[in-house]
Design a protein around this motif. Structure first.
Motif, PDB file in Angstrom:
ATOM      1  N   SER A 552      36.064  38.325  35.256  1.00 13.32           N
ATOM      2  CA  SER A 552      36.401  38.916  36.554  1.00 13.32           C
ATOM      3  C   SER A 552      36.647  37.865  37.632  1.00 13.32           C
ATOM      4  N   LEU A 555      39.585  38.185  40.050  1.00  9.15           N
ATOM      5  CA  LEU A 555      39.855  39.604  40.273  1.00  9.15           C
ATOM      6  C   LEU A 555      38.915  40.125  41.345  1.00  9.15           C
ATOM      7  N   GLU A 880      41.640  47.333  35.003  1.00  8.17           N
ATOM      8  CA  GLU A 880      42.108  46.133  35.702  1.00  8.17           C
ATOM      9  C   GLU A 880      41.323  44.891  35.280  1.00  8.17           C
ATOM     10  N   HIS A 884      43.242  41.713  33.806  1.00  5.61           N
ATOM     11  CA  HIS A 884      43.093  40.418  34.478  1.00  5.61           C
ATOM     12  C   HIS A 884      42.607  39.353  33.502  1.00  5.61           C
ATOM     13  N   ARG A 887      45.512  38.230  31.235  1.00  5.31           N
ATOM     14  CA  ARG A 887      46.811  38.099  31.900  1.00  5.31           C
ATOM     15  C   ARG A 887      47.670  36.979  31.313  1.00  5.31           C
TER      16      ARG A 887
END
Length: 947
Positions: A552, A555, A880, A884, A887
């Protein structure tokens, strides 16, 4: 003073809103670095291009707005914090280019140091700097701080291995020293600046006393002040400029790219630990060792050894050493084993006349030298682990000339005792006279601040004045030593530094008060509080080592930032401040988007698992304990419900078509928060039914299919349509095993789904129930137990107290029980490998990669993906996070047609974001293997025998 509205408006036109942060949570989180200082920026901007940096610096100049550059934030002296504008590197600063068969490498500032070395490893080369933070620190910070390390010394630091630099000056001008056109343009546009730099160089070289002082200072390891050696080492103004940038800590410009001359990374190494009876004899040996072929010599005083003597795995003899003992940890590296033997003989002959209290001979055995280096590396965290809550760990680094090293060590010990730092330890890079001293310090009352002030004042006098050493050897000046730069260098050199600063940053907008400051008490201001938050995380020193492995990070929050914000919330609550708004933001940023995989604990110097805090806080919020208890007691019903849900989704896909269903599901997820359907969604698996086969002579294995394996089959578009359960059973039988399933399988669960949602007691009950069932199924541990997903295996291993149970994840079982029974013909097609978090925790990462390499001639391990972020079901509920974390995956695996892993849920997200199908490792192994020897005979006689 608030930022000008005109600057904010112009920045808003240049930078999208999602990369500008001015809310209290973000500015505190992103503004925190590893130092013991705190400034909260008014605006944080995540920059993604050189053009953005250029334009922002132009704006900053027009509006007189101070800016600070930030890479990884692992700096220790307060050089990466700001109360104005913080420019933070985003994702798009990760370029690297290997040149001349590894002799050079061009790097952008966002590349992690260890990643640069990984790129160079096939060439047996590495970058020269080797800071302890190399697995987290980024090239921009490594160059800007002139970081070094254990093996780097002075000859291989960034200054001495610099081949080229691309930089942005304070006025927004870009120059690349390796681009003739850029150089020509700069020489035309900034002729006056270059002329003044050349004149400063001529004046400095012509001042024999000053030039001699500079040469003396840089004979030592030294990062105090600006790199004045550039003025005596070079006469070309562009060379002077580029070398001034090294160690400038963002006060002279922004480093956009750097080219290094690399250094050899010899494959053969040996380490030894020599314990001398006293500091004097230990330090007298160092100059002799400096003449020998050593790559590192680390000094550890008796306090350092005492701090780790009771740790697991430490040799018993460490505890019995005398009170004055002092040790040297020595490493030698060579291009061949025979040369290494010669070097070791030479090293030991050079110091043979020294008496030793204890000796661990040079060894090439990884078990031996890893233990020796563990002693060294555990010293710093050992101090951090025993500090009182609310205090911080300070690690200072100074340099003494080698000829006075022994006296320097003893005088430092006296000062530590005088000022009451009884827990302090001293260790360091002995070849350079570079000593680190680590102590704990509270800043929550004036008396503690006064003690620190008195201590540091005496240290400065001792090191800089009395012994002519350096107050900062490798950690950078920062705010910490800015008030002492003139004391160390003298007025003439100090004013020369100011002249350079004013020439290159005439408006004073670049990182003010770092390196050079008019405030003589700057080091005592803006001290960071470390208030108690929770015993699980109170030992955190906010170093940032955890951040690279967090899915994370970038993000929402990293583990360090989660702890920073939770500390702030708790401190505000105790002060009676309303935290409702901050806690509401923390719910998403801190709790909902945490994968809670615990990889942070592997990187943390004091072993903190921030996921434990997150699970605890989730548990405090849990409001459906009755439902959780019912589901635990009726797990087979819950599992059947999951199958029905997957069946309903697959039916919808058949009726609507995958593209339409994906669009509808995405809309419903945005509006209602429903789980997200994607084309990688599994089809349901029917409940397992099998008929017991008659007893056989085959060895037995208890096969525990994880609940996800019992519910989730392949996606509709997957090239492999066999279920993991069927494929695993077939592989085990091919290898000659009789497969046993535990009774009441659909009621069994390791408990992880409950624990991750905050229902720890329900999760523990399910785990214990499963362990008891496995004990019966394995005939009290006679048979090995194979679990087909690594997360479930890890959960069982961590909760198992019965030594009779032999629990295996797929990797370990394949390594120990299958490879010798199978003949493998590796496939030509490249394979991508994802090492799950649980596989890493189980210590099987290298095992997974090695098995994949036996099965495929080309294996791709995507860089920088440590956790996929699917985190059980977050790939459905918080997609998400998964997106992320992955990615960069698609670009990395384009050459592959298939990926392998050891977690069914991870494989869903990996398949979705890679564009290729990911399967369990057993699919690959089954495809490329056939039974051999006696196993082949049994297979031919009775294929598919199952109990």
């Amino acid at each position: 003073m608030s930022l000008p509205t005109a600057f904010l408006d112009a920045a808003a036109r240049l930078i999208p809103q999602e990369r500008r942060f001015d809310d209290p949570l973000s500015t505190l989180a992103f503004g925190t670095d590893a130092s013991f200082y705190r400034l909260i920026p008014q605006l944080v901007i995540r920059v993604e291009s050189e053009r953005e940096v250029v334009e922002l610096l132009k704006l900053a100049g027009v509006h007189r707005v101070p800016v600070t550059f930030r890479a990884a934030g692992t700096s220790l002296s307060g050089q990466a914090i700001s109360d104005s504008v913080l420019l933070m590197l985003g994702d798009h600063w990760n370029g690297r280019e290997v040149r001349n068969d590894g002799a050079q490498i061009r790097l952008q500032p966002g590349v992690i140091g260890a990643s640069a070395n990984a790129v160079l490893a096939p060439y047996q080369r590495k970058i020269g700097p080797d800071p302890a933070s190399i697995a987290a620190a980024r090239i921009g910070g490594i160059v800007a701080n002139n970081s070094s390390g254990m093996c780097c010394g002075t000859a291989q630091n960034s200054y001495h291995t610099l081949a080229g630099l691309r930089l942005v000056l304070a006025d927004g001008t870009l120059v690349d020293t390796e681009d003739p056109a850029s150089v020509a343009s700069f020489q035309h546009s900034h002729a006056d600046l270059l002329q003044q730099l050349a004149e400063l160089g001529r004046q400095t070289r012509g001042n024999s006393e000053l030039a001699a002082k500079i040469r003396h200072k840089y004979r030592l390891k030294n990062t105090t002040g600006l790199s004045l050696n550039a003025l005596v080492d070079f006469d070309e103004p562009l060379d002077i400029l580029s070398h001034l940038m090294v160690g400038s800590e963002g006060t002279l410009g922004f480093i956009s790219a750097v080219t290094y001359h690399t250094v050899p990374e010899h494959p053969h190494k040996a380490s030894a630990l020599l314990v001398f009876p006293d500091v004097e004899s230990c330090c007298r040996a160092v100059p002799l060792l400096k003449l020998q072929p050593v790559s590192a010599v680390e000094l550890l005083d008796r306090r350092s050894l005492r701090s780790v003597q009771d740790k697991p795995g430490m040799p018993v003899w460490v505890r019995a050493l005398s009170g004055g003992a002092c040790a040297l940890l020595i490493e030698s590296r060579a291009a061949s084993a025979s040369l290494l033997d010669e070097q070791v003989d030479a090293i030991m002959a050079a110091i043979a006349h020294f008496p030793l209290e204890k000796q661990v001979d040079f060894s090439t055995d990884p078990a031996v030298y890893n233990l020796l280096w563990k002693i060294r590396k555990d010293t710093f965290p050992a101090v951090g682990a025993v500090r009182a809550t609310g205090t911080t760990v300070i690690i200072e680094d100074v340099t003494f000339p080698l000829e006075v090293l022994a006296e320097g060590v003893n005088r430092l010990l006296e000062l530590l005792d005088k000022h009451g730092y009884s827990e302090a330890i001293i260790f360091g890079h002995a070849l350079e006279g570079n000593l680190h001293f680590v102590f704990t310090q509270g800043f929550d009352d004036p008396a503690q601040v006064a003690r620190y002030q008195a201590f540091m004042g005496e240290v400065a006098q001792l090191v800089a004045v009395e012994f002519g050493g350096a107050l900062k050897a490798e950690h950078g000046t920062g705010r910490n030593m800015a008030p002492f730069v003139e004391l160390e260098w003298g007025s003439e050199a100090y004013q020369l530094m100011w002249a350079i600063k004013r020439l290159l940053d005439p408006l004073g907008i670049l990182n003010p008060d770092v390196i050079l400051s008019e405030d003589r008490e700057l080091h005592l201001k803006n001290l960071k509080p470390l208030p108690a938050a929770d015993a699980l995380v109170d030992k955190c020193i906010e170093c940032g080592f955890c951040e690279p492995v967090c899915p994370s990070r970038g993000l929402t929050l990293s583990p360090r930032q989660r702890i920073v914000i939770w500390r702030d919330i708790q401190a505000k609550k105790r002060a009676g401040i309303d935290t409702a708004e901050l806690e509401a933001a923390y719910q998403h940023h801190g709790l909902d988007t945490c994968a809670a995989t615990g990889l942070c604990a592997q990187r943390c110097p004091v072993g903190i698992n921030t996921g434990d805090l997150v699970r605890q806080l989730r548990g405090e919020q849990a409001r459906h304990r009755g439902s959780a208890t019912w589901l635990a007691g009726h797990f087979a019903t819950a599992l059947q419900g999951a199958r029905l849900g997957l069946l309903a989704a697959d039916t919808a896909r058949r009726l609507l078509g995958a593209p339409r269903l994906a669009r509808w599901a995405a809309g419903l997820h945005r509006q209602l928060g429903t789980p997200l359907w994607t084309a990688a969604m599994p089809q349901p698996v029917q409940a397992l039914k099998w008929v017991a086969a008659p007893p056989s002579e085959r060895p037995r294995v208890v096969y525990l299919p994880a609940c996800v394996s019992r519910a989730m089959g392949p996606a509709f578009s997957d090239s492999e349509q066999s279920t993991l359960l069927d494929k695993t059973r077939a592989l085990l039988e091919k290898a000659g095993f009789a497969v046993i399933f535990p009774d009441g399988l659909d009621q069994l669960c390791c408990g992880q789904p409950f624990t991750s949602k905050g229902y720890a007691s329900q999760g523990d009950n399910k785990r214990d129930e499963l362990l008891a069932t496995l004990l019966r199924a394995s005939r009290n541990g006679q048979d090995p137990i194979y679990c087909d997903t690594s997360p479930c295996t890890l959960r069982l291993v961590q909760g198992n107290a019965d030594s009779r149970l032999r629990l295996y994840d797929p990797v370990k079982f394949i390594r120990e029980h299958l490879l010798d029974k199978l003949e493998i013909t590796p496939q030509e097609a490249p394979v991508a490998v994802h090492v799950t978090c649980s596989t890493q925790h189980l210590g099987e990462a290298e095992g997974l990669i090695e098995i994949a390499r036996r099965c495929a001639k080309q294996v791709v391990i995507p860089e920088g993906i440590h956790c996929c972020g699917f985190a059980g079901d977050k790939g459905f509920t918080t997609p998400e996070l998964n997106a992320h974390a992955l990615r960069s995956l698609k670009d990395a695996v384009q050459v592959c047609a298939e990926g392998v892993s050891t977690s069914r849920t991870c494989e869903i997200g990996l398949s979705q974001h890679s564009g290729i199908d990911y399967h369990s490792l057993v699919y690959l192994l089954d495809r490329v293997s056939r039974p051999k020897g006696r196993t082949a005979d049994l297979w031919a006689e009775n294929p598919g025998a199952t109990d």
